[in-house]
Scaffold this motif. Structure first.
Motif, PDB file in Angstrom:
ATOM      1  N   ARG A   1      55.776  51.523  16.020  1.00 24.77           N
ATOM      2  CA  ARG A   1      56.840  50.621  15.226  1.00 24.77           C
ATOM      3  C   ARG A   1      56.622  49.555  16.324  1.00 24.77           C
ATOM      4  O   ARG A   1      56.806  48.774  16.950  1.00 24.77           O
ATOM      5  CB  ARG A   1      58.043  51.716  16.152  1.00 24.77           C
ATOM      6  N   GLY A   2      57.876  48.626  15.429  1.00 21.52           N
ATOM      7  CA  GLY A   2      58.265  47.217  15.169  1.00 21.52           C
ATOM      8  C   GLY A   2      59.154  47.250  17.239  1.00 21.52           C
ATOM      9  O   GLY A   2      58.984  45.723  17.393  1.00 21.52           O
TER      10      GLY A   2
ATOM     11  N   ILE B   1      51.405  53.112  12.366  1.00 22.27           N
ATOM     12  CA  ILE B   1      50.982  51.733  12.680  1.00 22.27           C
ATOM     13  C   ILE B   1      52.491  51.426  13.733  1.00 22.27           C
ATOM     14  O   ILE B   1      53.639  52.599  13.610  1.00 22.27           O
ATOM     15  CB  ILE B   1      51.700  50.791  11.920  1.00 22.27           C
TER      16      ILE B   1
ATOM     17  N   TYR C   1      68.618  46.407  18.928  1.00 22.14           N
ATOM     18  CA  TYR C   1      67.539  46.169  18.098  1.00 22.14           C
ATOM     19  C   TYR C   1      67.168  47.306  17.408  1.00 22.14           C
ATOM     20  O   TYR C   1      67.355  47.075  15.660  1.00 22.14           O
ATOM     21  CB  TYR C   1      66.579  45.042  18.791  1.00 22.14           C
TER      22      TYR C   1
ATOM     23  N   ASN D   1      60.587  59.561   8.372  1.00 21.22           N
ATOM     24  CA  ASN D   1      61.105  60.233   9.284  1.00 21.22           C
ATOM     25  C   ASN D   1      62.269  60.565   9.690  1.00 21.22           C
ATOM     26  O   ASN D   1      62.730  59.965  10.405  1.00 21.22           O
ATOM     27  CB  ASN D   1      59.738  60.810  10.192  1.00 21.22           C
TER      28      ASN D   1
ATOM     29  N   LEU E   1      57.148  47.421   6.411  1.00 13.71           N
ATOM     30  CA  LEU E   1      57.291  46.688   7.828  1.00 13.71           C
ATOM     31  C   LEU E   1      58.711  45.249   7.514  1.00 13.71           C
ATOM     32  O   LEU E   1      58.252  45.082   7.010  1.00 13.71           O
ATOM     33  CB  LEU E   1      55.749  47.214   8.016  1.00 13.71           C
ATOM     34  N   VAL E   2      59.126  44.832   9.094  1.00 15.07           N
ATOM     35  CA  VAL E   2      59.360  44.023   9.128  1.00 15.07           C
ATOM     36  C   VAL E   2      58.206  43.147   9.293  1.00 15.07           C
ATOM     37  O   VAL E   2      57.090  43.315   9.907  1.00 15.07           O
ATOM     38  CB  VAL E   2      59.964  44.402  10.732  1.00 15.07           C
TER      39      VAL E   2
ATOM     40  N   VAL F   1      56.785  52.951   2.639  1.00 17.27           N
ATOM     41  CA  VAL F   1      56.742  52.141   4.186  1.00 17.27           C
ATOM     42  C   VAL F   1      57.002  51.262   3.623  1.00 17.27           C
ATOM     43  O   VAL F   1      56.983  50.087   3.171  1.00 17.27           O
ATOM     44  CB  VAL F   1      54.726  52.143   4.276  1.00 17.27           C
TER      45      VAL F   1
ATOM     46  N   GLU G   1      67.102  47.470  13.131  1.00 20.21           N
ATOM     47  CA  GLU G   1      64.946  47.527  13.072  1.00 20.21           C
ATOM     48  C   GLU G   1      65.740  48.735  12.049  1.00 20.21           C
ATOM     49  O   GLU G   1      65.526  48.890  10.834  1.00 20.21           O
ATOM     50  CB  GLU G   1      64.381  47.735  13.720  1.00 20.21           C
TER      51      GLU G   1
ATOM     52  N   PHE H   1      55.364  54.780  13.997  1.00 17.14           N
ATOM     53  CA  PHE H   1      55.870  55.634  11.916  1.00 17.14           C
ATOM     54  C   PHE H   1      54.919  56.604  11.933  1.00 17.14           C
ATOM     55  O   PHE H   1      53.103  56.932  12.269  1.00 17.14           O
ATOM     56  CB  PHE H   1      55.581  54.393  10.970  1.00 17.14           C
ATOM     57  N   GLU H   2      55.091  57.930  11.763  1.00 12.85           N
ATOM     58  CA  GLU H   2      54.300  58.733  11.411  1.00 12.85           C
ATOM     59  C   GLU H   2      53.175  58.879  10.626  1.00 12.85           C
ATOM     60  O   GLU H   2      52.645  59.507  10.603  1.00 12.85           O
ATOM     61  CB  GLU H   2      55.255  60.074  11.381  1.00 12.85           C
ATOM     62  N   LYS H   3      53.872  57.991   9.439  1.00 10.71           N
ATOM     63  CA  LYS H   3      53.387  57.440   8.547  1.00 10.71           C
ATOM     64  C   LYS H   3      52.300  57.089   8.378  1.00 10.71           C
ATOM     65  O   LYS H   3      51.425  57.772   7.560  1.00 10.71           O
ATOM     66  CB  LYS H   3      54.042  57.563   6.769  1.00 10.71           C
ATOM     67  N   THR H   4      52.341  56.401   8.510  1.00  6.92           N
ATOM     68  CA  THR H   4      50.684  54.690   8.961  1.00  6.92           C
ATOM     69  C   THR H   4      50.140  55.157  10.104  1.00  6.92           C
ATOM     70  O   THR H   4      49.127  54.735  10.380  1.00  6.92           O
ATOM     71  CB  THR H   4      51.571  53.497   8.166  1.00  6.92           C
TER      72      THR H   4
ATOM     73  N   LYS I   1      63.561  62.219  11.916  1.00 11.08           N
ATOM     74  CA  LYS I   1      63.411  62.032  13.810  1.00 11.08           C
ATOM     75  C   LYS I   1      63.029  60.125  14.197  1.00 11.08           C
ATOM     76  O   LYS I   1      63.175  59.995  15.270  1.00 11.08           O
ATOM     77  CB  LYS I   1      62.881  62.901  14.623  1.00 11.08           C
ATOM     78  N   GLU I   2      62.996  59.454  13.097  1.00 11.52           N
ATOM     79  CA  GLU I   2      62.477  58.428  13.136  1.00 11.52           C
ATOM     80  C   GLU I   2      63.753  57.263  13.392  1.00 11.52           C
ATOM     81  O   GLU I   2      63.136  56.430  14.052  1.00 11.52           O
ATOM     82  CB  GLU I   2      61.019  57.711  12.528  1.00 11.52           C
TER      83      GLU I   2
END
Lengths: 192, 192
Positions: free
Chosen positions: A108-109, A106, B113, B72, B130-131, B128, B117, A101-104, B74-75
């Motif tokens: 991506r799942g 982290i 998935y 974002n 998160l799963v 933010v 998600e 993820f761009e922001k964090t 594009k994500e």
């Protein structure tokens, strides 16, 4: 000089043993084990003719990717470093900035999920294996650059139904675990 | 000639109404509704100045993608055609050959998935999300070319915990359903 070259021979001999036990130790981890610098470890590997980690993983993975029936080689997410069909498998994924993820920053799942799902399918000894159900848990956020080690174990096989458990570790920490229920479809002319 | 042009006007008027109700009807579906050919529908749209489906989806999705806080633009996997933060969302994904298992041409689980998600995260009203946990079920194999419509509903919100249900339909058939438990992290200076 005398002492240091004795230490060096000893270190290189232990280093060979260590890498036989666990071929996927990083230079960083080896440096820690011997309390030497990373360049020292690199030099040791060079002298001993041991390729860098990425190369070692690729070499092992190539052979395992050939064993997989349910996926084509390029469909496998991660590098399969161990595989016994219908029993267990291990695959490794090095995460990078394209997965976060761009922001964090982290990871991506769904990249972690893909590693797990791909391994769960790869361990099945069948031409086709599809996921029916997955119960998954992300335990710790993973950051770019983390080396993920996924382990799958076939917990139950009943006719064409499989239960596969996958857990993913970063260093010694479990970051993900999942239970997959898969259905295999045999090659041809089965009883459907 | 007189009769057919009367029919055409009538058809075009009903067509406008139908597309107001459901802007994502395909030309094929419209052709079936009116028992005319697909080229006839295309001509109707041209005369009425209604863009093709893909264009209609993109136009709507752009506005919704702007509403999303947790990802974002594009994500986002799929085109978000409806979004009410912390309540519900709908996104559409057209599957293609790049997403399938080579052997079976069945769409790989992790693409489905990812759609689910991504939507589950997008509906959360937080910077933010998160799963933590996902329990998912693939009900029917999906083939390349299928247009998937994912619907998410926020079932529960308790502090920074969310339960989001996602189901994915192809035409009228449910192909996937999942329950996601997410954790939101607020923008800055919250109580951690």
């Amino acid at each position: 000089m005398g002492r240091s070259s004795f230490l060096k021979k000893e270190r290189q001999s232990i280093l060979m043993d260590k890498l036989k036990e666990d071929p996927f130790l990083t230079d960083e981890e080896l440096a820690e084990i011997f309390s030497v610098s990373i360049p020292t470890i690199r030099l040791d590997r060079l002298e001993l003719g041991i390729p860098e980690l990425r190369e070692r993983i690729k070499n092992v993975a190539e052979k395992n990717h050939e064993k997989v029936k349910s996926l084509n080689s390029k469909e496998i997410v991660g590098e399969l470093v161990d595989l016994t069909l219908n029993q267990r498998g291990i695959s490794i994924l090095e995460t990078d900035n394209s997965m976060v993820f761009e922001k964090t920053k982290i990871v991506r799942g769904h990249f972690i999920y893909s590693l797990a799902e791909s391994l769960a399918i790869a361990v099945i000894d069948a031409q086709v294996a599809l996921v029916g159900v997955a119960n998954i848990k992300y335990k710790v956020p993973v950051h770019s650059g983390a080396k993920l080690v996924a382990r799958a174990e076939v917990k139950r096989k009943r006719e064409n139904n499989f239960i596969v458990w996958v857990n993913i570790l970063e260093k010694q920490t479990e970051v993900f675990r999942g239970k997959f229920i898969l259905v295999s479809i045999s090659d041809k002319s089965s009883n459907n």
